[in-house]
Design an enzyme around this catalytic site. Structure first.
Site, mmCIF file in Angstrom:
data_model
loop_
_atom_site.group_PDB
_atom_site.id
_atom_site.type_symbol
_atom_site.label_atom_id
_atom_site.label_comp_id
_atom_site.label_asym_id
_atom_site.label_seq_id
_atom_site.Cartn_x
_atom_site.Cartn_y
_atom_site.Cartn_z
ATOM 1 N N THR A 288 0.853 -1.190 0.000
ATOM 2 C CA THR A 288 0.000 0.000 0.000
ATOM 3 C C THR A 288 0.883 1.233 0.000
ATOM 4 O O THR A 288 2.070 1.161 0.335
ATOM 5 C CB THR A 288 -0.865 0.096 1.260
ATOM 6 O OG1 THR A 288 -0.020 0.386 2.386
ATOM 7 C CG2 THR A 288 -1.627 -1.180 1.496
ATOM 8 N N ASP A 289 0.291 2.367 -0.296
ATOM 9 C CA ASP A 289 1.003 3.607 -0.015
ATOM 10 C C ASP A 289 0.892 3.862 1.497
ATOM 11 O O ASP A 289 0.153 3.175 2.212
ATOM 12 C CB ASP A 289 0.435 4.775 -0.838
ATOM 13 C CG ASP A 289 1.472 5.897 -0.971
ATOM 14 O OD1 ASP A 289 2.481 5.877 -0.227
ATOM 15 O OD2 ASP A 289 1.287 6.799 -1.798
ATOM 16 N N TYR A 290 1.608 4.835 1.950
ATOM 17 C CA TYR A 290 1.750 5.187 3.369
ATOM 18 C C TYR A 290 0.377 5.350 4.052
ATOM 19 O O TYR A 290 -0.380 6.256 3.695
ATOM 20 C CB TYR A 290 2.496 6.508 3.422
ATOM 21 C CG TYR A 290 3.295 6.798 4.651
ATOM 22 C CD1 TYR A 290 4.664 6.560 4.692
ATOM 23 C CD2 TYR A 290 2.701 7.370 5.767
ATOM 24 C CE1 TYR A 290 5.414 6.868 5.802
ATOM 25 C CE2 TYR A 290 3.445 7.677 6.888
ATOM 26 C CZ TYR A 290 4.803 7.425 6.902
ATOM 27 O OH TYR A 290 5.549 7.739 8.001
ATOM 28 N N ALA A 292 -2.316 3.930 3.648
ATOM 29 C CA ALA A 292 -3.469 3.967 2.730
ATOM 30 C C ALA A 292 -4.613 3.060 3.198
ATOM 31 O O ALA A 292 -5.767 3.310 2.853
ATOM 32 C CB ALA A 292 -3.035 3.591 1.317
#
Ligand code: BGC
Length: 765
Positions: A288-290, A292
């Site tokens: 995932t992104d940070y 997310a």
């Protein structure tokens, strides 16, 4: 050691099934599967979930990791990898805890945002794309991989390939611009450069293509904002670069913060499983992104347990920072909201990446103290960075051949970026040593030697507003002059400039005015820079503007008034030297724009490969009643996609096609002669565009389908040939079937997307 023995045992078991010798060649994949099957048999469900967790590095202090918070979690098998930690000592220390003190000794994976170089910093990705040189991009990624891996890192969160057509969006700086074809070629080059031909080598690193998907289409150009588009647009214009990275073998994919079709990307099963895995055949893992996953709560998708289960089921394998997986998946498993098979699948993919990186064989593979001394910021890398930067600059205007400058007399070097070491590298340079960045002033002085006097004055601040100054120096030092007023700074510069023969004004944005969370609604030169330019012009001396920017700016006034403009993006640690190389003519600029520069913000979104509409404006017209146009600005951008001048001039001959009618899989050859009519040798990026005149869905007015960078000596001619096949005509139709349709095609070749030579061909199935 433990894992070396296990690997050996696997080979023996496979060679001697049932005790008798059989000659059976096993593939590397089979070997990996046997190894991971054996390992996963030993893992508890908690340990498997632990592998899906990617926390930040916290407070790691070399020598004290074992009892730190993160150390305790690693020992308990709750960590699969660490984010943003660097240096061989630290990483070795942390890895030791994982390998020697956790129950199964599974090594960690260490990821970092190595975006445009490591300590040797290259131009921002938008700049790299301006080179239209995939070998150069690949080489920059190779250097980055060599340096990052010498500092303990084995995984980079790059390339970012989000198509962006809105320069207000700060992250436009991180990608390759507005075009799917160019971005796809850049994506492949980055992946090749980082991963090389063997991930297990100690100087190659795992790449991560991001942000999947459509992040660059954030509404109103505001970061993290909603995106919403038709699937036809997605598949034809936004998704190709991610797919290109997948086809190039990228090992991981990062989700994006935005929603896609009403579901946040991080919980979007259609995106991550149906398209990414089933349709494109992606075999690596998804991170995932940070935070997310947690952010899906705020998106309105449910509580942490719900969104974590949603993400896992959708196809996410690793949870960055949020710890939704770590804290809820066990419960979800007990309650039947996720299955063990789903957790196993994610765990296996992460273990596979570690296996491919060679971490089971040697967890310290990327922790060679010798390499950290010899392979970072080498002379060779510095040389490459300088040469690369010079290839990314785009010449916008050069009235009366003002550039290149001769090294003689007095040269006034003014402007807030002329002596600003911190701003050279550009946004997001995690490992740069700013002290080693070369300023423009230093570059000029070194180039001029004792042949010319370089007279410096700051002239103005980058921005004058104190709050804004703070906001754009989160990672640096505020730059507003607190002693002198804007008036005083300007007067000083005018006094210096008046005594010189020529003025070079180094203007633009601060490095942190682009990149994440750095959006602007007004994309003109910030602060009082325009006033400085006006004052400098009044001296009557010729003015060259060197422009630092992480995005297209609105430069309509500058284009009208400043005789010469050289756009240098942010060139990296060697920016100052590279700028001097180009300004003084050692290098002839050849960069071309990967993104359109609008005349004003009202034209946004503006991009070259738009549709025709039913009421297009006629060529050269400003306004027509009931036509698609503006009352107050022409439709044409200030600088079109693909645009960039040279110190020489290139003339294009007629475009010659070897067929006017083709059938099926025949190949069309398009040939054009290009003559260098000026007095400098130079490189030209020759661009091929195609228009499908009639389609079952509407088609863009042109699409880039090829480019070649050719070197032509002054006065000489070169013949450039493009081979066109039906593959170049394919697009996703209304049913999202990727195919081409017979009919008439306009083939166009030119030095930018506006000025092209054209010919027509009919192609039957
Ligand atoms: C960014 C990503 C980045 C991640 C890890 C996020 O805020 O959107 O691009 O890779 O942080 O640093």
């Amino acid at each position: 050691m433990r894992y070396k023995l296990l690997l050996l045992a696997i080979v023996v078991v496979l060679i001697l099934p049932g005790g008798c010798l059989q000659k059976k060649e096993i593939t590397a994949d089979e070997e990996m599967n046997v190894f991971i099957n054996a390992l996963m048999k030993k893992m508890t469900p908690e340990e498997k979930i632990g592998q899906l967790n990617l926390p930040g590095s916290g407070d790691v202090i070399t020598g004290q990791t074992t009892n730190s918070d993160i150390g305790l979690r690693i020992k308990a098998g709750k960590v699969g990898g660490l984010l943003n930690i660097k240096s061989v000592d630290k990483i070795r220390d942390v890895q030791k805890v994982a390998v020697e003190e956790s129950r199964l000794g599974i090594p960690l994976i260490f990821g970092m945002d190595v975006i445009h170089g490591y300590q040797t910093t290259f131009p921002i990705p938008l700049g790299l794309a301006s080179s239209f040189d995939t070998d150069l991009i690949e080489q920059s990624a190779r250097v980055a991989a060599v340096e990052a891996s010498a500092d303990g890192i084995c995984w980079t969160f790059s390339p970012m390939v989000d198509i962006a057509r809105d320069p207000r969006w700060g992250r436009i700086a991180e990608g390759a611009g507005e075009d799917a074809y160019l971005s796809s070629r850049a994506a492949e080059a980055f992946v090749r450069g980082y991963q090389g031909d063997n991930l297990a080598k100690n100087n190659t690193i795992l790449a991560c293509v991001k942000h999947y998907a459509l992040y660059g289409a954030a509404e109103a150009g505001r970061d993290y904002n909603t995106t919403d588009m038709s699937r036809i647009r997605m598949f034809n214009e936004y998704l190709p670069p991610y797919q290109a990275a997948v086809n190039a073998g990228v090992g991981s994919v990062m989700t994006s913060f935005n929603e896609v079709d009403g579901i946040p990307a991080t919980g979007n099963r259609w995106l991550m499983t149906d398209v990414l895995r089933d349709q494109w055949g992606f075999r690596g893992f998804v991170v995932t992104d940070y935070t997310a996953i947690i952010e899906m709560i705020t998106h309105g998708m449910g509580d942490l347990q719900t969104v974590s289960a949603l993400a896992l089921k959708a196809g996410v394998d690793m949870d960055m920072i949020g710890e939704g997986f770590l804290t809820t998946l066990e419960r979800s498993l007990k309650e039947g909201k996720v299955t063990q098979a789903e957790i196993d699948k994610a765990c296996r993919r992460i273990l596979e990446a570690k296996y491919k990186l060679g971490l089971f064989e040697d967890p310290y593979r990327y922790c060679d103290p010798e390499r950290s001394r010899t392979d970072i910021a080498t002379e060779e890398h510095t040389r490459i960075a300088r040469e690369t930067a010079a290839q990314t600059f785009v010449l916008f205007k050069n009235e009366d051949q003002l550039l290149p400058l001769e090294k003689k007399g007095k040269i006034a070097l003014v402007g807030p970026l002329a002596d600003s070491r911190f701003n050279m590298a550009g946004m997001w340079s995690v490992a740069v040593d700013h002290d080693k960045s070369v300023t423009v002033l230093e570059g000029f002085k070194a180039a001029a030697g004792d042949r010319a006097d370089i007279c410096y004055a700051k002239g103005c601040n980058i921005v004058d507003d104190r709050d804004l100054d703070l906001w754009v120096s989160t990672w640096g030092i505020p730059t507003v002059d607190t002693v002198k007023t804007a008036d005083q700074l300007r007067k000083e510069a005018v006094a210096v400039a008046s005594k010189c023969d020529v003025i070079v004004a180094v203007m633009g944005e601060a490095a942190e005015m682009s990149g994440e969370s750095s959006c602007r609604s007004d994309i003109s030169l910030p602060g009082s820079q325009r006033q400085l330019l006006e004052a400098l012009l009044k001296t009557g001396k010729p003015v060259v503007m060197v422009l630092f920017t992480g995005r297209p700016l609105t430069l309509t006034w500058e284009q009208k008034h400043i005789p010469a403009i050289l756009n240098v993006w942010f060139g990296g640690t060697e920016a100052g030297n590279a700028i001097a190389d180009v300004v003084f003519g050692t290098v002839n600029p050849s960069g071309k724009l990967p993104v359109t520069f609008p005349r004003n913000v009202g034209q946004i979104p503006i991009f070259y490969n738009h549709k025709n509409t039913g009421r297009p404006l006629g060529e050269g017209e400003w306004y027509q009643k009931y036509r698609s146009s503006y009352l107050d600005v022409i439709n044409e951008p200030l600088y079109p996609f693909g645009f960039g001048l040279s110190y020489t001039r290139f003339g294009y001959g007629d475009l010659v096609l070897d067929h006017t009618q083709l059938k099926g899989n025949q190949i069309l050859t398009a040939t054009i002669e290009i003559i260098n009519t000026g007095t400098y040798d130079g490189e030209e990026v020759v661009q091929l565009y195609i228009r499908d005149m009639v389609g079952s869905i509407t088609r863009p007015v042109k699409e880039l389908k090829g480019f070649q960078k050719v070197f032509i000596k002054a006065g000489k001619t070169k013949t450039v040939t493009f081979k066109i096949t039906p593959d170049d005509l394919k697009f996703y139709n209304y049913d999202l079937v990727y195919d081409w349709e017979p009919g008439e095609f306009a083939i166009m070749v030119g030095g930018n997307s506006r000025d092209v030579e054209s010919a027509t061909v009919f192609w039957d199935k």
